[in-house]
Design an enzyme around this catalytic site. Structure first.
Site, PDB file in Angstrom:
ATOM      1  N   VAL A   1       0.729  -1.350   0.080  1.00  0.00           N
ATOM      2  CA  VAL A   1       0.093  -0.108   0.080  1.00  0.00           C
ATOM      3  C   VAL A   1       0.840   1.389  -0.007  1.00  0.00           C
ATOM      4  O   VAL A   1       0.490   2.232   0.692  1.00  0.00           O
ATOM      5  CB  VAL A   1      -1.184   0.074   1.081  1.00  0.00           C
ATOM      6  CG1 VAL A   1      -2.220  -0.915   1.026  1.00  0.00           C
ATOM      7  CG2 VAL A   1      -0.434  -0.218   2.515  1.00  0.00           C
TER       8      VAL A   1
ATOM      9  N   GLU B   1       2.585  -6.543 -17.313  1.00  0.00           N
ATOM     10  CA  GLU B   1       2.962  -5.461 -18.231  1.00  0.00           C
ATOM     11  C   GLU B   1       3.789  -4.458 -17.656  1.00  0.00           C
ATOM     12  O   GLU B   1       4.746  -3.818 -18.307  1.00  0.00           O
ATOM     13  CB  GLU B   1       1.687  -4.788 -18.661  1.00  0.00           C
ATOM     14  CG  GLU B   1       1.818  -3.991 -20.015  1.00  0.00           C
ATOM     15  CD  GLU B   1       2.629  -4.286 -21.073  1.00  0.00           C
ATOM     16  OE1 GLU B   1       2.282  -5.279 -21.847  1.00  0.00           O
ATOM     17  OE2 GLU B   1       3.894  -3.949 -21.194  1.00  0.00           O
TER      18      GLU B   1
ATOM     19  N   LEU C   1       3.385   1.799 -20.401  1.00  0.00           N
ATOM     20  CA  LEU C   1       3.743   1.623 -21.833  1.00  0.00           C
ATOM     21  C   LEU C   1       3.626  -0.064 -22.177  1.00  0.00           C
ATOM     22  O   LEU C   1       4.057  -0.779 -21.547  1.00  0.00           O
ATOM     23  CB  LEU C   1       4.931   2.208 -22.285  1.00  0.00           C
ATOM     24  CG  LEU C   1       4.980   3.732 -22.258  1.00  0.00           C
ATOM     25  CD1 LEU C   1       6.694   3.984 -22.476  1.00  0.00           C
ATOM     26  CD2 LEU C   1       4.304   4.508 -22.848  1.00  0.00           C
TER      27      LEU C   1
ATOM     28  N   LYS D   1      15.005  -4.993 -16.763  1.00  0.00           N
ATOM     29  CA  LYS D   1      13.695  -4.988 -17.751  1.00  0.00           C
ATOM     30  C   LYS D   1      14.285  -5.721 -19.011  1.00  0.00           C
ATOM     31  O   LYS D   1      13.568  -6.335 -19.900  1.00  0.00           O
ATOM     32  CB  LYS D   1      13.563  -3.585 -17.861  1.00  0.00           C
ATOM     33  CG  LYS D   1      13.042  -2.807 -16.479  1.00  0.00           C
ATOM     34  CD  LYS D   1      12.893  -1.429 -16.831  1.00  0.00           C
ATOM     35  CE  LYS D   1      12.301  -0.658 -15.383  1.00  0.00           C
ATOM     36  NZ  LYS D   1      12.369   1.042 -15.652  1.00  0.00           N
TER      37      LYS D   1
END
Length: 357
Positions: A11, A144, A151, A221
């Site tokens: 959170v 994603e 994106l 990534k």
């Protein structure tokens, strides 16, 4: 109308923003008869708030007032006792400990939607076992936002690969934080440490800016995209240009780094001095599919190129394929920030709802 029960882990900025986005969208989705999104449990590392009917706009106060210490068994017991269906574990943390529990969650009926990159960048053995576990239990895993925040990078790579399009190379500015830093440094008279401080004040960097400057986040990534293309790679195989001087690396405190961050100025000023009038510095990740090489580094880029013309904290990804030839598919836009990341997670949740009965 189908109902999804979202069990939200984390959170912080992204998790909090996601709750508010879900609450704002709930009525609209109900009116359209598309899907009901319910958040019966929200948790941080020590505290959980349980509400079978779902959290309300007062969730922050409720979490503080009625949150209780928990363990995983308590979470599993609550969802079973409450007979909650279409369970979705939403991971808005950076926790490896939680990722290690994904297989347990999947075996207990959870789909997983994660902003957390860790599951896709642990060992290949964990990566493959998780996917086998998902197949055996007929569950989905969507992530994603692991690359490019909101994106559509992962989905685009997946779709190209599934369609038989041969992706030959992926190159881009993967980090919104480093995009802002080098966009500003290249075009201003400010010293690098001054730009770094400014980026922190605007909320672009992590609390410890070495997380950004180390290049490891960009390396993660790159690895995620490489694995989407079925390359068998480990994080240790990514060649990384670490911008943090050795004497200010992990052995020293954040405070010590901040006190001495001007030590970065000499090398980066020298690189800037080498630029031609039509060039800028960019921090890029590159994946060469043919050679299997993954690299994170600083490069000089023409101002007129897609990467050289970036502004603010935008990210940009160039996807080269056989059909596109020398002209890559370019996806560019806001690549960082709680709002776009939370929106990306919400998009994954809605995509998941389309897969469920």
């Amino acid at each position: 109308m189908k109902k999804l029960n979202l069990i939200l882990f984390g959170v912080g900025n992204v998790g909090s923003t996601l709750i508010n986005q879900v609450l704002k969208l709930q009525e609209q989705l109900k009116e359209k008869g598309e899907v009901e999104l319910n958040i019966p449990i929200i948790l941080n590392s020590t505290t959980a708030f349980f509400e079978k009917k779902g959290v309300r706009s007062s969730w922050e106060a409720d979490f503080k007032s009625f949150g209780v210490p928990y363990n995983f068994d308590a979470v599993l017991h609550f969802v079973r006792k409450s007979k909650l269906e279409n369970l979705v574990a939403v991971d808005a943390t950076a926790s490896e400990e939680l990722v290690q529990r994904y297989p347990l969650l999947v075996r207990n009926g959870f789909h997983v939607v994660a902003a957390n990159k860790v599951a896709n960048t642990l060992s290949a053995e964990f990566y493959n076992d998780l996917r086998q576990n998902l197949r055996e239990n007929n569950k989905h895993f969507l992530y994603e936002t692991n690359v490019g925040a909101g994106l559509p990078i992962v989905e685009t790579i997946q779709n190209l690969h599934a369609a038989g399009e041969k992706v030959t190379r992926v190159r881009g500015v993967f980090s919104g934080s480093l995009s802002y830093i080098f966009n500003t440094f290249s075009e201003s008279d400010k010293s690098f440490d001054a730009v770094l401080t400014e980026a922190g004040e605007k909320g672009y960097t992590e609390p410890d800016p070495r997380v950004d400057l180390s290049g490891k986040d960009v390396a993660r990534k790159l690895l995620i995209l490489a694995r989407e293309l079925q390359l068998k790679k480990e994080l240790s195989e990514v060649k990384i240009q670490d911008l943090v001087p050795v004497h200010l690396n992990g052995g020293s405190s954040v405070a010590d780094f901040r006190k001495n961050q001007s030590d970065l100025n000499e090398d980066l000023s020298a690189l800037k001095a080498e630029l031609l009038p039509d060039e800028v510095i960019r921090h890029v990740g590159e994946l060469d599919v043919a050679t299997g090489e993954l690299e994170v580094k600083l490069v000089k880029e023409k101002k007129t190129s897609p990467l050289g013309s970036l502004q603010q904290a935008d990210a940009s990804f160039e996807i080269f394929t056989e059909s596109y030839g020398a002209r890559p598919l370019v996806i560019q836009g806001a690549g960082a920030g709680a709002a776009v990341t939370a929106r990306g997670v919400l998009s994954d949740i809605l995509r998941l709802s389309e897969k469920l009965n």
